[in-house]
Design a protein around this motif. Sequence first.
Motif, PDB file in Angstrom:
ATOM      1  N   UNK A 132       0.792  -1.223   0.000  1.00 46.25           N
ATOM      2  CA  UNK A 132       0.000   0.000   0.000  1.00 46.25           C
ATOM      3  C   UNK A 132       0.823   1.270   0.000  1.00 46.25           C
ATOM      4  N   UNK A 133       2.143   1.132   0.021  1.00 44.85           N
ATOM      5  CA  UNK A 133       3.008   2.319  -0.007  1.00 44.85           C
ATOM      6  C   UNK A 133       2.849   3.068  -1.319  1.00 44.85           C
ATOM      7  N   UNK A 134       3.088   4.370  -1.280  1.00 44.38           N
ATOM      8  CA  UNK A 134       3.021   5.184  -2.487  1.00 44.38           C
ATOM      9  C   UNK A 134       4.418   5.379  -3.075  1.00 44.38           C
ATOM     10  N   UNK A 135       4.494   5.285  -4.389  1.00 42.44           N
ATOM     11  CA  UNK A 135       5.701   5.628  -5.145  1.00 42.44           C
ATOM     12  C   UNK A 135       5.377   6.900  -5.910  1.00 42.44           C
ATOM     13  N   UNK A 136       6.057   7.995  -5.577  1.00 39.96           N
ATOM     14  CA  UNK A 136       5.796   9.295  -6.195  1.00 39.96           C
ATOM     15  C   UNK A 136       7.057   9.729  -6.931  1.00 39.96           C
ATOM     16  N   UNK A 137       6.940   9.981  -8.232  1.00 42.12           N
ATOM     17  CA  UNK A 137       8.110  10.347  -9.044  1.00 42.12           C
ATOM     18  C   UNK A 137       7.865  11.669  -9.757  1.00 42.12           C
ATOM     19  N   UNK A 138       8.839  12.551  -9.674  1.00 44.92           N
ATOM     20  CA  UNK A 138       8.717  13.884 -10.260  1.00 44.92           C
ATOM     21  C   UNK A 138       9.339  13.930 -11.654  1.00 44.92           C
ATOM     22  N   UNK A 139       8.912  14.926 -12.444  1.00 45.74           N
ATOM     23  CA  UNK A 139       9.496  15.236 -13.760  1.00 45.74           C
ATOM     24  C   UNK A 139       9.290  14.133 -14.799  1.00 45.74           C
ATOM     25  N   UNK A 140       8.213  13.386 -14.712  1.00 47.56           N
ATOM     26  CA  UNK A 140       8.049  12.245 -15.616  1.00 47.56           C
ATOM     27  C   UNK A 140       7.534  12.636 -17.000  1.00 47.56           C
ATOM     28  N   UNK A 141       7.140  13.906 -17.188  1.00 42.47           N
ATOM     29  CA  UNK A 141       6.688  14.360 -18.506  1.00 42.47           C
ATOM     30  C   UNK A 141       7.637  15.356 -19.153  1.00 42.47           C
ATOM     31  N   UNK A 142       8.433  16.043 -18.349  1.00 40.55           N
ATOM     32  CA  UNK A 142       9.409  16.994 -18.882  1.00 40.55           C
ATOM     33  C   UNK A 142       8.776  17.979 -19.869  1.00 40.55           C
ATOM     34  N   UNK A 143       7.928  18.850 -19.321  1.00 43.10           N
ATOM     35  CA  UNK A 143       7.225  19.846 -20.143  1.00 43.10           C
ATOM     36  C   UNK A 143       6.485  19.211 -21.317  1.00 43.10           C
ATOM     37  N   UNK A 144       6.062  17.977 -21.130  1.00 41.70           N
ATOM     38  CA  UNK A 144       5.303  17.292 -22.171  1.00 41.70           C
ATOM     39  C   UNK A 144       6.152  16.623 -23.232  1.00 41.70           C
ATOM     40  N   UNK A 145       7.473  16.771 -23.192  1.00 42.35           N
ATOM     41  CA  UNK A 145       8.325  16.220 -24.239  1.00 42.35           C
ATOM     42  C   UNK A 145       8.287  14.693 -24.241  1.00 42.35           C
ATOM     43  N   UNK A 146       8.166  14.090 -23.068  1.00 41.56           N
ATOM     44  CA  UNK A 146       8.099  12.631 -23.008  1.00 41.56           C
ATOM     45  C   UNK A 146       6.873  12.125 -23.760  1.00 41.56           C
ATOM     46  N   UNK A 147       5.765  12.852 -23.639  1.00 42.43           N
ATOM     47  CA  UNK A 147       4.530  12.445 -24.315  1.00 42.43           C
ATOM     48  C   UNK A 147       4.476  12.916 -25.764  1.00 42.43           C
ATOM     49  N   UNK A 148       5.026  14.105 -26.027  1.00 46.57           N
ATOM     50  CA  UNK A 148       4.980  14.671 -27.381  1.00 46.57           C
ATOM     51  C   UNK A 148       6.309  15.327 -27.714  1.00 46.57           C
ATOM     52  N   UNK A 149       7.250  14.566 -28.316  1.00 46.48           N
ATOM     53  CA  UNK A 149       8.562  15.108 -28.673  1.00 46.48           C
ATOM     54  C   UNK A 149       8.597  15.790 -30.032  1.00 46.48           C
ATOM     55  N   UNK A 150       7.433  16.039 -30.637  1.00 50.79           N
ATOM     56  CA  UNK A 150       7.394  16.652 -31.955  1.00 50.79           C
ATOM     57  C   UNK A 150       7.549  18.163 -31.855  1.00 50.79           C
ATOM     58  N   UNK A 151       7.717  18.821 -32.996  1.00 48.81           N
ATOM     59  CA  UNK A 151       7.858  20.268 -33.021  1.00 48.81           C
ATOM     60  C   UNK A 151       6.558  20.987 -32.667  1.00 48.81           C
ATOM     61  N   UNK A 152       5.480  20.248 -32.557  1.00 46.57           N
ATOM     62  CA  UNK A 152       4.232  20.856 -32.095  1.00 46.57           C
ATOM     63  C   UNK A 152       4.354  21.301 -30.639  1.00 46.57           C
ATOM     64  N   UNK A 153       5.298  20.708 -29.917  1.00 46.79           N
ATOM     65  CA  UNK A 153       5.585  21.095 -28.539  1.00 46.79           C
ATOM     66  C   UNK A 153       6.682  22.154 -28.563  1.00 46.79           C
ATOM     67  N   UNK A 154       6.387  23.409 -28.227  1.00 51.26           N
ATOM     68  CA  UNK A 154       7.391  24.480 -28.318  1.00 51.26           C
ATOM     69  C   UNK A 154       8.594  24.262 -27.421  1.00 51.26           C
ATOM     70  N   UNK A 195       3.844  14.222 -12.615  1.00 52.64           N
ATOM     71  CA  UNK A 195       4.083  13.453 -11.394  1.00 52.64           C
ATOM     72  C   UNK A 195       3.420  12.090 -11.532  1.00 52.64           C
ATOM     73  N   UNK A 196       4.204  11.039 -11.415  1.00 47.80           N
ATOM     74  CA  UNK A 196       3.665   9.682 -11.444  1.00 47.80           C
ATOM     75  C   UNK A 196       3.443   9.217 -10.001  1.00 47.80           C
ATOM     76  N   UNK A 197       2.237   8.766  -9.730  1.00 46.11           N
ATOM     77  CA  UNK A 197       1.898   8.249  -8.401  1.00 46.11           C
ATOM     78  C   UNK A 197       1.483   6.805  -8.557  1.00 46.11           C
ATOM     79  N   UNK A 198       2.086   5.924  -7.786  1.00 45.97           N
ATOM     80  CA  UNK A 198       1.735   4.514  -7.826  1.00 45.97           C
ATOM     81  C   UNK A 198       1.498   3.983  -6.423  1.00 45.97           C
TER      82      UNK A 198
END
Length: 254
Positions: free
Chosen positions: A175-197, A247-250
Amino acid sequence: MKDSQAVLYPNEEVAKKVTEYSENHTLGLPKAITDYHAWIVETQEMSNYTISTFQAKSHVWLARLIGAKRILEIGSYLGFSAAIWSHAVGPSGTVTGLEFNPEYAAVAKSKLSGLGINNVNFILGPAADSLTTLTPEVPYDLVFIDADKANYPTYLSLLLSHSQPGSSNRLLRPGALIVADNVLRRGIVADPSDANPHVKADRERTAQGKNGEFRSNRDLEMLNLFNKDMSESERIETWLVPLWDGVMVGRLID
């Protein structure tokens, strides 16, 4: 609302006002701790290593939601987030911070001592080594990962392998929580295209001989792998929060 996509922020001005409004209607923090955050932001070149006060409030809320009393932190920088966890668990709780940089740890120890915080213990050295040798008498209720991004998958693997069901001296309780910061990096992890400024801005910084804000492609690849490992693990129930820098929470299940 039937759609998942947020439509609250048509521009940066509105986004700023909504964020300020939201933070002002979220639980408060001790002034001494917020003053310390202000000092970091105003005086430290690498102040972006620390979390925001709004995110800090969410951490307090999460920790208290599960009644956390023992918290492990991977990557402590100058100790602001450790101070937040200390505030969350209260005097009867404990915080263990793993920090690679001895200069950061020295500042953190000094500043937290000046704040009257005495329930935080810092362990120096590579976090992967520390995770291998840690043998807590009582498992941790929550772990916060905010260190070198390329090693996030390694940290997760070690946390899981050292928290096996039925094992003694496991790192995390069921039941412990795993909390991780910076998992999207201004959205670049999800969208690394030039549509992301932010992709273009980071590329220009690198071309100018500066360190890209989001470091190497490997960091981004490892963050994507970490998110995949978290979401596909049979032992973790996940919630990826698209706030701040992601932020990823597990929740660990046995």
